[in-house]
Design a protein around this motif. Structure first.
Motif, short mmCIF file in Angstrom:
data_model
loop_
_atom_site.label_atom_id
_atom_site.label_comp_id
_atom_site.label_asym_id
_atom_site.label_seq_id
_atom_site.Cartn_x
_atom_site.Cartn_y
_atom_site.Cartn_z
N SER A 1 37.34 73.99 81.97
CA SER A 1 38.56 74.72 82.34
C SER A 1 39.54 74.98 80.55
O SER A 1 39.19 74.27 79.89
N THR A 2 40.32 76.08 80.63
CA THR A 2 41.01 76.19 79.49
C THR A 2 41.98 74.89 79.27
O THR A 2 42.32 74.53 78.13
N GLU A 3 42.50 74.28 80.48
CA GLU A 3 43.29 73.23 80.28
C GLU A 3 42.69 71.98 79.71
O GLU A 3 43.34 71.20 78.81
N SER A 4 41.42 71.83 80.16
CA SER A 4 40.66 70.67 79.54
C SER A 4 40.48 70.75 78.10
O SER A 4 40.58 69.79 77.28
N ILE A 5 39.97 72.06 77.63
CA ILE A 5 39.76 72.13 76.37
C ILE A 5 41.15 72.08 75.34
O ILE A 5 40.93 71.32 74.44
N SER A 6 42.28 72.50 75.82
CA SER A 6 43.67 72.30 75.30
C SER A 6 43.58 70.90 75.36
O SER A 6 44.60 70.31 74.15
#
Length: 213
Positions: free
Chosen positions: A52-57
């Motif tokens: 997810s974008t959140e995990s990469i962020s």
């Protein structure tokens, strides 16, 4: 277009640069230690699973790396030669401006005057960028973040999307359910309500592909 393998290679690269296993990297970022394990990258039926974008962020924040470094290290786009992705100019608009008329055509593609540009690794055709202003999308997106949007990407339940209504309201939500008649959206910020629209009241819906910070 984004490559599934390259994105996971990018995560592996972050871990390697900081002397961590992918499990230790996930733990450092406050995620489940198994979140980046190889077994989580492809489902049992062979379907690709994307981080997810959140995990990469979270891993970028935890390690202090920038989004551009992550992409450059990953070679995270298919249209590249060598280890560093080619940069291209992508239309950029402030998210608050997106509700005004004249910036989009009937299909949700950039149109008219007033767009700026930002240099990003090559995106799929038609992609554009919106700059977040304010804190209405916390904790996922903060003031100054740039979200990369694709009006051509297939929509699935749970996707983060930008929605513009025919009244000119623009919002970032989670796609909960879409039928030929209705669009059900959940909020990314718990302080803001979930929304349901008749499809006749929706101008366009576009999937958020990435967020840079």
């Amino acid at each position: 277009m984004l490559s599934h393998r390259a994105i996971w290679d990018g995560i592996d690269g972050v871990a390697k640069r900081h002397g961590l296993s992918v499990s230790a990297l996930a733990k450092l970022a406050g995620l489940d230690p198994t979140a980046f394990n190889p077994s989580k990258r492809v489902s049992k039926d062979g379907r690709e699973r994307w981080p997810s974008t959140e995990s990469i962020s979270k891993i970028l924040e935890a390690t202090g790396e920038g989004f551009e470094t992550f992409l450059a290290g990953a070679g995270a786009f298919l249209q590249t030669t060598g280890s560093t992705p080619e940069l291209s100019s992508v239309p950029l608009l402030g998210l608050a401006q997106a509700g005004a008329g004249g910036f989009f055509d009937s299909a949700g593609f950039p149109a008219g005057q007033g767009w700026d540009e930002v240099r990003l690794p090559s995106q799929e055709e038609g992609a554009y960028a919106l700059e977040v202003h304010g804190d209405s999308m916390l904790p996922l997106y903060r003031d100054g973040d740039i979200i990369v949007v694709s009006p051509t990407a297939q929509l699935r339940r749970g996707d983060r999307v930008v929605v513009r209504t025919r009244d000119g309201e623009v919002m970032v939500k989670l796609l909960h359910r879409q039928t030929p008649k209705q669009l059900e959206l959940h909020s990314v910020n718990p302080d803001h309500p979930n929304r349901t629209f008749e499809m006749t009241d929706v101008d366009w819906v576009a999937r958020i592909m990435w967020a840079s910070q």
